[in-house]
Each structure stands twice: as C-alpha cells, then as structure tokens.
Design a protein around this motif. Structure first.
Motif, mmCIF file in Angstrom:
data_model
loop_
_atom_site.group_PDB
_atom_site.id
_atom_site.type_symbol
_atom_site.label_atom_id
_atom_site.label_comp_id
_atom_site.label_asym_id
_atom_site.label_seq_id
_atom_site.Cartn_x
_atom_site.Cartn_y
_atom_site.Cartn_z
ATOM 1 N N UNK A 43 0.811 -1.204 -0.035
ATOM 2 C CA UNK A 43 0.152 0.243 0.152
ATOM 3 C C UNK A 43 0.925 1.333 -0.056
ATOM 4 N N UNK A 44 2.101 1.082 1.005
ATOM 5 C CA UNK A 44 2.817 2.430 0.981
ATOM 6 C C UNK A 44 3.433 2.836 -0.346
ATOM 7 N N UNK A 45 3.905 1.743 -0.857
ATOM 8 C CA UNK A 45 4.766 1.929 -2.170
ATOM 9 C C UNK A 45 3.906 2.457 -3.377
ATOM 10 N N UNK A 46 2.523 2.165 -3.175
ATOM 11 C CA UNK A 46 1.801 2.645 -3.944
ATOM 12 C C UNK A 46 1.102 4.416 -4.017
ATOM 13 N N UNK A 47 1.830 4.927 -3.058
ATOM 14 C CA UNK A 47 1.467 6.223 -2.657
ATOM 15 C C UNK A 47 2.142 7.331 -3.445
ATOM 16 N N UNK A 48 1.854 8.467 -3.754
ATOM 17 C CA UNK A 48 2.465 9.318 -4.538
ATOM 18 C C UNK A 48 3.696 9.932 -3.582
ATOM 19 N N UNK A 49 4.449 9.245 -3.222
ATOM 20 C CA UNK A 49 5.588 9.525 -2.398
ATOM 21 C C UNK A 49 6.540 10.715 -2.712
ATOM 22 N N UNK A 50 6.879 10.697 -4.283
ATOM 23 C CA UNK A 50 7.692 12.216 -4.362
ATOM 24 C C UNK A 50 6.991 13.268 -4.187
ATOM 25 N N UNK A 51 5.709 13.233 -4.135
ATOM 26 C CA UNK A 51 5.054 14.667 -3.972
ATOM 27 C C UNK A 51 4.166 15.002 -2.816
ATOM 28 N N UNK A 52 3.812 13.988 -1.964
ATOM 29 C CA UNK A 52 2.913 13.713 -0.986
ATOM 30 C C UNK A 52 3.475 15.043 0.088
ATOM 31 N N UNK A 53 2.783 16.017 0.668
ATOM 32 C CA UNK A 53 3.222 16.656 1.932
ATOM 33 C C UNK A 53 3.321 16.013 3.017
ATOM 34 N N UNK A 54 4.289 16.213 3.877
ATOM 35 C CA UNK A 54 4.824 15.477 5.106
ATOM 36 C C UNK A 54 3.458 14.834 6.185
ATOM 37 N N UNK A 55 2.748 16.134 6.148
ATOM 38 C CA UNK A 55 1.636 15.893 7.155
ATOM 39 C C UNK A 55 0.377 14.891 6.715
ATOM 40 N N UNK A 56 0.499 14.776 5.252
ATOM 41 C CA UNK A 56 -0.389 13.797 4.388
ATOM 42 C C UNK A 56 0.081 12.497 4.724
ATOM 43 N N UNK A 57 1.605 12.446 4.565
ATOM 44 C CA UNK A 57 2.152 10.869 4.538
ATOM 45 C C UNK A 57 1.789 10.496 6.126
ATOM 46 N N UNK A 58 2.008 11.438 7.083
ATOM 47 C CA UNK A 58 1.764 10.828 8.509
ATOM 48 C C UNK A 58 0.459 10.429 8.771
ATOM 49 N N UNK A 59 -0.519 11.152 8.387
ATOM 50 C CA UNK A 59 -1.905 11.108 8.469
ATOM 51 C C UNK A 59 -2.130 9.714 7.944
ATOM 52 N N UNK A 60 -1.797 9.477 6.666
ATOM 53 C CA UNK A 60 -2.026 8.225 5.899
ATOM 54 C C UNK A 60 -1.268 6.795 6.766
ATOM 55 N N UNK A 61 -0.130 7.062 7.090
ATOM 56 C CA UNK A 61 0.470 6.086 7.842
ATOM 57 C C UNK A 61 -0.209 5.702 9.298
ATOM 58 N N UNK A 62 -0.531 6.775 9.759
ATOM 59 C CA UNK A 62 -1.294 6.675 11.117
ATOM 60 C C UNK A 62 -2.727 5.897 10.769
ATOM 61 N N UNK A 63 -3.348 6.137 9.795
ATOM 62 C CA UNK A 63 -4.474 5.332 9.546
ATOM 63 C C UNK A 63 -4.407 3.987 9.212
ATOM 64 N N UNK A 64 -3.294 3.716 8.277
ATOM 65 C CA UNK A 64 -2.868 2.302 7.964
ATOM 66 C C UNK A 64 -2.679 1.644 9.021
ATOM 67 N N UNK A 65 -1.803 2.057 9.996
ATOM 68 C CA UNK A 65 -1.244 1.240 11.072
ATOM 69 C C UNK A 65 -2.610 0.968 12.045
ATOM 70 N N UNK A 66 -3.389 2.144 12.184
ATOM 71 C CA UNK A 66 -4.859 1.836 13.050
ATOM 72 C C UNK A 66 -5.619 0.779 12.589
ATOM 73 N N UNK A 67 -5.889 0.672 11.130
ATOM 74 C CA UNK A 67 -6.578 -0.426 10.613
ATOM 75 C C UNK A 67 -6.131 -1.696 10.854
ATOM 76 N N UNK A 68 -4.802 -1.955 10.852
ATOM 77 C CA UNK A 68 -4.075 -3.035 11.260
ATOM 78 C C UNK A 68 -4.335 -3.624 12.635
ATOM 79 N N UNK A 69 -4.252 -2.276 13.718
ATOM 80 C CA UNK A 69 -4.497 -2.744 15.172
ATOM 81 C C UNK A 69 -5.643 -3.133 15.419
#
Length: 523
Positions: A158-184
């Motif tokens: 999932x992370x590798x499919x994100x637009x990593x070269x252009x995402x703002x830092x706060x958007x990356x952190x939010x998406x990562x937090x939501x992904x980890x929360x789903x797994x938990x």
C-alpha cells in the motif's frame, strides 16, 4: 435454481484469508518539481535562494539513496533467531562500534534493515530511488515494527503505491497513522495479561527522581490502586492517633510527621507503603544481593565544598544535596583507596585467580557498565570479572595477572563472546583497551580508560584550599607580631579584596593606596 456469489467488501476477509486494508488513492494535488517547489515557497526563479532550494531538494534525495545503501550493508549482518546467539552478539558489537552507537541500538538497526529489504522491498525501492525521504522510511519502519510479517508485507504494497515523491509530510503521516490503526483494529488483540511489567524510568534530568511504572490488566491495576489508597488512609489515621497520644509514628519516612506535628499526604503514604512493605514471593527463596550498592560521592561534595553530583552504582547521577543526606543517614562509609591523579587501585593485592572483594568493588566503580564498547548493561549483578590476558591456571606466573590493570567487568553475553574468541580485548600500556571483534576480524577499536573524572578537580580544589589555609595562617601570624599594623601605617588602609578595582571617580585615598600596593607590594 442458479446460485450466485457476492464479492466481499474491501477490507473484509473471506474464510481462511487474512483481511486486507481498504484501498485508498493517496495522491498529491500537484507533482513536486523544482519549479513547483519555488512556486509553493514564493521563491524567485534564478535567485540565490532558488539555487539553495534546488540543492536542498537534491541533497534530500541523495540522503535517501545513501540510507538505502546503508540498509543493504546492515542487512548483511542479520542472523535468524534459530542461529547461534554468539554470532548475533558479535554482529551487534561490530555494527555498534562502526556506527558509534550502543549494541542494543545496533541490533535494532540490523533488524530494521532486514525488515526493510526482506519484508518491505517495494517501499525500499522507492527509498533507493530517492523518491521517499529517509525520515519517512524510518517512521514507517518504527510504526510497523509491532505488526506481523504478513501485515508488514501488506503495508509495504500500500505505501509503495502512494505518491511518495510529491506528498506533503503531514499527509504522509496521517495516511500512515490510519493504515497502522486499521491493522491494529482488524488484527488480533493482545492479551492484557501478557502486558504485565514493572520498569524503572528516569526523569530524563539529573534531578534525583525516577519512576517505577507498573503495567497490567485494568482490573488488577485498579485493584492495586484501591488497596494502596485504603492502606494509605488507614496509616494516615494511625499517624493522627499517634500524634494525639505521643506514641511512635508509623511510616514516618523522614521524621517529618513527628517534627511538624501533621500527618503525611495520601500520595506520600502510598509511596511509603510500597517502599517499606516486604515483597511476597510465595515461598520462593530470594538470593541475597551479590554486591553492595555503591553511592559514589566526591570527597568535596561530601564536605560541602563542592556540588559535583554523586552517582548511584556508578551510573545514575544524584544531586549533591541528596548524596550528602544519604551519607549522613548511613552508619558505615566505605573508602576505596586510589592514586590521587590517576585513580589507580591501591594497594595492588597478591596475585591470584579470583579478585578480592575490594578489587571487585573497584572494578564496579571503573566499569559501572559492561566494558565492551557500546554495551549499556550495568555490572551490578549480570556481569562477570574477566581477565583481559587469560589467566594460566597451571602456571599462574606465565599468564595474565589478577590485577586491576588486567581485569574488567563484562556482561555475561559479551563474556561468552570473548571466551569463544569472537572478541579479543588487549590492554594497552596507557590503560586503554583495543577491541578486535569478529572471527575473522570485522572491526577494531580502542577505548580510552575510564578514570575517576572527579579526581583531578578534587586535587586542584584541595590544593587551592590548602594554599588559602596557609595564607590565612601567615596573615594571622603577621597580625600577632604587629606586621600588619606596621604595613597599614606605612601604606595606608587598603581592602585587598578590591585591589586594582578602583578607577576614575573612586575614592582618591583608596585609589592612591591601591596603586602603591600594585607598584610595590609589601609581601
């Protein structure tokens, strides 16, 4: 009759299949390029700031590529859990020396490198290409550390499919937090009983304060809190009756209750109950402590002439006032004799295989932590005395002597590593130790000797104190034989503490007298 099947919703697992996170399209509003970066920051193209921004952008991408190369190097040191313990210790020690960090941090870095390359290869490719910032990759590794290998593999996709070269830092952190929360949320919940733990936490400042953190299932922790509260209230009531009757006050830790005539607070009483209650071990015999716990107090601190911190067992700093209070409360003090400038052990005991108790005490002061480079484990209990040059049991005169110069304290894991000849320390003539780690050698480093760092300060301070004492004696002698009175008659009154401190506009008589003393001092 025709049977039909419905497609399961995203994130819902069918029988026998693990659940997958819901698919989210994580895309930046606009691509991040050098031109768009200048536009976002309102930087004028062609200016010096524009050139600096372009360099920073390229440096960040090169940092990602450099991090990927380092992870590849670190992953080569990964050892599966089934492999021998000594090889893992050897690799952690070598990597810790190379990275100038502790062995525990080195072991974690090796584990993260293995996870990045073996379990999250797609995200690693984005890092190696410079498209994913190094800080983002490290954050992802930390966030996913407690997941299962399968969950990390899913997260990698999932992370590798994100637009990593252009995402703002706060958007990356939010998406990562939501992904980890789903797994938990979707994964199996951990058993609260497995979380039972008691740990010591320092305050982070050298203020003499620490915390004992107790973790466990909510009913057990609430039950413990209620019992403590009930007990504290009962003791507080008993203290109140004791003050009224003039009888001994229970749980009066510092004598404050009897001195001030008021009971302790409930918070203080909860602590006192824990501090003074014997631990119940259900009949299990607890061995006596192997070593005395040392509070090492510099002599000037003990005398109240300095505020150099003491150390609890050579590791934890204690404020000077607390150290003096501890010393005052102890009926017996122990001295360790050392040479005043070098801190060397005195006197040297007779040669034998087992060091004397006095030598072991001194070794614990020299090596409050394991002597292996980067190891942070303390040497109070889980450590062993080791001959740097091996002791020859058949011909003691031909082997390494049992002396402070040839001994150090090692945590048992690193002692096993040395015994297996995977780590070879050599004591140099200047007291430093050269460590060669690995068989064949992986790395070599030299560790400076750990001296009593306060000794030179103490010697200098004692010397200054002695010279001041001698000066006071000379002044008293001059006063007795009338010499000071003669000097005052001839040179005039002068405050020697203010000598040379007079300037234009000051008292003329004092200034003239000071100038005479400066030009031709009477002694």
């Amino acid at each position: 009759m025709t049977a039909t099947s419905a497609r399961p919703a995203e994130g819902v697992a069918t029988a026998g299949e693990p659940a997958s996170p819901p698919v989210r399209r994580v895309q930046a509003r606009a691509p991040l390029t050098e031109d768009s970066l200048l536009a976002r920051g309102k930087v004028t193209p062609g200016s010096a700031d524009a050139a600096a921004v372009a360099r920073l952008l390229e440096a960040e991408r090169e940092e990602s590529r450099r991090c990927a190369r380092q992870l590849l190097d670190l992953a080569a040191f990964w050892i599966d859990d089934e492999d021998p313990h000594l090889e893992r210790e050897e690799h952690s020690l070598a990597v810790g020396i190379a990275l100038r960090t502790t062995t525990s941090v080195a072991a974690l870095r090796i584990e993260d490198a293995h996870t990045a390359i073996a379990e999250m290869p797609r995200t690693f490719e984005r890092l190696a290409s410079g498209e994913m910032p190094r800080e983002w990759h490290q954050r992802a590794l930390r966030a996913l550390r407690d997941l299962t290998p399968h969950q990390r593999s899913q997260a990698d996709e999932y992370i590798a499919a994100w637009d990593l070269p252009s995402l703002p830092a706060d958007r990356f952190r939010d998406e990562l937090r939501q992904l980890v929360a789903w797994f938990e949320t979707a994964g199996p919940r951990s058993c609260p009983e497995h979380a039972r733990d008691v740990a010591v936490e320092l305050s982070g400042r050298d203020d003499g304060v620490a915390c004992l953190r107790v973790t466990g299932p909510i009913p057990e922790i609430l039950g413990l809190a209620r019992r403590l509260d009930t007990t504290a209230k009962a003791v507080q009531k008993a203290q109140r009756h004791a003050l009224e009757e003039g009888s001994p006050v229970p749980f009066d830790l510092d004598g404050d209750v009897e001195r001030d005539g008021s009971t302790m607070t409930l918070a203080a009483l909860r602590y006192a109950v824990i501090q003074r209650t014997l631990l119940e071990t259900a009949g299990v015999e607890v061995p006596a402590p192997r070593h005395r716990v040392n509070v090492v107090i510099p002599v000037l601190t003990l005398m109240g002439l300095d505020d150099t911190p003491a150390t609890y067992d050579g590791v934890t700093p204690l404020p000077a006032d607390m150290a003096r209070a501890l010393a005052e409360s102890e009926p017996v003090w122990h001295r360790v004799f050392t040479a005043p400038l070098t801190g060397a052990f005195l006197p040297l005991p007779a040669q034998r295989y087992r060091p004397t108790p006095e030598m072991v005490e001194h070794l614990r002061l020299i090596d409050p932590r394991c002597a292996a480079p980067g190891c942070t484990k303390t040497t109070t209990d889980d450590a062993e005395n080791d001959h740097i040059e091996e002791f020859d049991h058949e011909h003691p005169e031909q082997g390494g002597p049992t002396s402070i110069e040839n001994l150090h304290r090692l945590h048992w894991g690193h002692h096993d590593l040395k015994t297996a000849r995977r780590a070879d320390p050599v004591r140099e003539p200047d007291g430093s130790t050269t460590w060669t780690v690995g068989s064949p050698p992986l790395i070599r480093t030299t560790v400076a000797p750990r001296r009593d760092l306060a000794t030179p300060r103490i010697v200098a301070a004692l010397t200054d104190s002695w010279e001041n004492y001698q000066w006071q004696l000379d002044m008293e002698a001059m006063a007795r034989n009338g010499e000071l009175e003669r000097l005052h008659r001839e040179w005039g009154p002068i405050d020697t503490a203010l000598e040379g401190a007079y300037g234009p506009g000051d008292d003329p008589e004092q200034a003239a007298a000071a100038a005479r003393w400066d030009r031709d001092p009477p002694f």
